[in-house]
Every structure is written in structure tokens, then in C-alpha cells.
Scaffold this active site. Structure first.
Site, PDB file in Angstrom:
ATOM      1  N   LYS A  25       0.853  -1.187   0.000  1.00  0.00           N
ATOM      2  CA  LYS A  25       0.000   0.000   0.000  1.00  0.00           C
ATOM      3  C   LYS A  25       0.889   1.237   0.000  1.00  0.00           C
ATOM      4  O   LYS A  25       1.608   1.507   0.964  1.00  0.00           O
ATOM      5  CB  LYS A  25      -0.921   0.016   1.210  1.00  0.00           C
ATOM      6  CG  LYS A  25      -1.888   1.204   1.213  1.00  0.00           C
ATOM      7  CD  LYS A  25      -2.823   1.146   2.411  1.00  0.00           C
ATOM      8  CE  LYS A  25      -3.790   2.322   2.426  1.00  0.00           C
ATOM      9  NZ  LYS A  25      -4.694   2.280   3.589  1.00  0.00           N
ATOM     10  N   LYS A  84      -2.096  -1.648  -3.803  1.00  0.00           N
ATOM     11  CA  LYS A  84      -2.949  -0.459  -3.815  1.00  0.00           C
ATOM     12  C   LYS A  84      -2.075   0.781  -3.881  1.00  0.00           C
ATOM     13  O   LYS A  84      -1.132   0.892  -3.092  1.00  0.00           O
ATOM     14  CB  LYS A  84      -3.808  -0.436  -2.551  1.00  0.00           C
ATOM     15  CG  LYS A  84      -4.738   0.766  -2.443  1.00  0.00           C
ATOM     16  CD  LYS A  84      -5.520   0.735  -1.124  1.00  0.00           C
ATOM     17  CE  LYS A  84      -6.441   1.954  -1.026  1.00  0.00           C
ATOM     18  NZ  LYS A  84      -7.192   1.973   0.246  1.00  0.00           N
TER      19      LYS A  84
END
Length: 328
Positions: A195, A248
Site C-alpha cells: 500500500k 494499492k
């Protein structure tokens, strides 16, 4: 005259031929649709920066989850705005909070729909950071204890998959331990292993009321410049017990998705994040792009890069488009 014998265009000559040799395809079964649950009843308020997405009370979230299931979408991910916030985000494990109530209600109404529970603290803390603060520093190990409480509370409500998005070191192991100790061995973990500290999250903070009160999240989310670090994070989370690995954002990090896909044999998920969604919606509203064509191409690129699962705000639209195309 040169005699042309090598003609790749033969494989593109007609729709039937292109379909026959197509390497990658999208299916409605690839998608997870995010829901933003808020306090109240009969609430369905469009999120200004994310046209077509809504703040939903629990009753409305159930209706949307049913529509997803009817469209063939197999899973939803539940985010929430609580009724109260405090320093440690205690509303995140409050069994009367909108997220816990929504998980219970959706599972009761649509039992076969897979429910992913987002586990993080930023939506629930009064400072907007993803854990317990010591001054302006997020204390990693004290935060793990909070994440364990959130994960267990969601599992008690019937969640199928826990998705920790906080980026604390050791969180997957801590959550796995807490789930197992409480009898939830069959609840899976989809780790936000990779992330990045990204500018693409802007509209989400509007949707989840989760903007930090000071600073940013670069002390715990990844530097967008780093690729080798992504593989390290993936290896650590798999060793700690992650069942699914997520990257992500998706679109600006397809190179990372491909590296992760080539490195592991676990399912790979991507999050087609709010900024990616909002840019498409804004351009389509202005007539600058063909929305359907751009969305389908974008999601296809994620599959082509190696994603097995796509969390996307476009899911319901794409499900309808795929059904229309199949019936055409």
C-alpha cells in the site's frame, strides 16, 4: 515486389476471430464492490467527489448488497463512518457501530455474498491516523492490539475476509493469532501488503471522513519510488499468514502487480482506488472520454498485469455492461 507472409492482422480480422484468440477477459466474478456505511436510517447520499457512490445507512447498504448479488458480484467490502471518534478509535470494535451492524445485516439477508471487512483505525480516530499515537508518531505495537479487537469484532458479526489496510509491521500475524484464538480459523486475511502513500486516495478521504489532522501517512505507507520493498512486504505478510495479497493503488502500479504476480502463488488483489475512479467520472461528465470503453480497458489492464481480484467502484456498472454485451 516484397511477398508478405507474416500477417498478425489475420488474428484481428473480425470480432469472432478476436474473441477466439483473446488472452485476457473480465468477469463479474473478479469484482469486489466497496460500501460506505454511515449512522442513521434511509440514508443514501451521493459522495460529491465520487459520483455514483453513496454514503449508506445499514438498511440501504443491505439493499445495495442485494443488488450486487443479483448482478453476479460475489463480494462487497464494508467501510464505515462511526457515530463517535476518539484517540484510539474504539468505535472500530463497537458492536453497535454501522460497520458491525451492516456486516450482520448483509450476511443475514444475502448469506452467500462474501463480505470483506476493512480493518484500519483512520476512520475511527479523532486524529485521522491509522493507529495509536505517541505524540505525532503512530506506535506500531500498541496499534496491533487495537487491530486485533477490530478483526475479532468483525468476525463475530460474520465477515468472511479481514482486510487490514493500516500498514503496521506484524499486523497480519497479530490478526491471525487473534482470529484463531477466538475460533475464527476459517476467516481469511486479504492483506493490503503493498500500500503506497499515494495521491490517488484523495476522494476516499471525503467518502470515509479519514483525512489526518496533521502530517501525512508516509511514515507507515510505502514510498511510491520503491519496488523491491514491495516484494519484501509481500514475503513478510505471506510468512505471517496472509491468504490474499493486495496492491494499492492499481493503475499507476501495474508494474508492481506484475512483479508480485510473478513472485507468488497466492491470489493477487488490486484496489482500483477513488482517485482513479473520480478522474474517469470527471472526464466522462465533460464528454472527453467514452466512459464504458475507458473503464473496461482500465480494468482489463489490471487483469492482464496479473490481478485475480479487483476492488472497484465501477463494479456495478461493469456488471450491467457485461450482461448487456452478453445479451446483444
Amino acid at each position: 515486389m516484397y511477398e508478405q507472409k507474416l500477417r498478425p492482422r489475420r488474428m484481428r480480422i473480425s470480432p469472432a476471430m478476436r474473441a477466439m484468440v483473446r488472452e485476457t477477459s473480465l468477469s463479474v466474478k473478479d469484482f469486489v464492490y466497496p460500501l460506505f456505511v454511515v449512522p442513521g436510517e434511509n440514508v443514501r447520499e451521493e459522495i460529491p467527489s465520487m459520483p455514483g457512490c453513496y454514503h449508506l445507512s445499514v438498511d440501504e447498504a443491505v439493499k445495495t448488497a442485494k443488488k450486487c448479488w443479483e448482478l453476479g458480484i460475489p463480494s462487497v467490502e464494508v467501510f464505515g463512518i462511526p457515530e463517535y471518534k476518539d484517540a484510539d478509535g474504539s468505535s472500530a470494535w463497537d458492536m453497535t457501530s454501522p460497520v458491525q451492524r451492516a456486516i450482520k445485516a448483509i450476511k443475514a439477508e444475502v448469506p452467500e455474498l462474501m463480505i470483506v471487512g476493512d480493518v484500519c483505525m483512520c476512520e475511527y480516530t479523532d486524529h485521522g491516523h491509522c493507529g495509536h499515537l505517541e505524540g505525532h508518531y503512530v506506535d506500531n505495537d500498541k496499534t496491533l492490539k487495537l487491530l486485533q479487537k477490530v478483526a475479532v469484532s468483525q468476525a463475530q458479526c460474520g465477515v468472511d475476509i479481514i482486510a487490514p489496510s493500516d500498514m503496521m509491521d506484524g499486523r497480519v500475524a497479530a490478526i491471525r493469532e487473534a482470529l484463531d484464538e477466538n475460533g475464527f480459523q476459517n476467516v481469511s486475511i486479504m492483506s493490503y501488503a503493498v500500500k503506497y502513500a499515494s495521491g490517488y486516495y484523495g476522494p476516499f478521504r471525503d467518502a470515509a471522513d479519514s483525512a489526518p489532522a496533521f502530517g501525512d501517512r508516509r511514515q507507515y505507507q510505502m514510498d511510491p519510488a520503491n519496488a523491491h520493498e514491495a516484494i519484501k512486504e509481500v514475503d513478510l505478510d505471506i510468512a505471517e499468514g496472509a491468504d490474499i495479497i493486495m496492491v494499492k493503488p492499481a493503475l499507476a502500479y501495474l508494474d508492481i502487480v506484475r512483479q508480485v504476480r510473478d513472485h507468488i502463488h497466492h491470489p493477487v488483489a488490486v484496489y482500483n482506488v477513488s482517485g482513479e475512479y473520480a478522474m474517469v467520472k470527471a472526464a466522462a461528465k465533460n464528454g472527453w472520454i467514452d466512459e464504458k470503453r475507458i473503464v473496461m480497458e482500465t480494468l482489463l489492464s489490471m487483469k492482464r498485469a496479473g490481478a485475480d481480484i479487483i476492488i472497484t467502484y465501477h463494479a456495478m456498472d461493469v456488471a450491467r455492461w457485461l450482461k448487456e454485451d452478453a445479451n446483444a
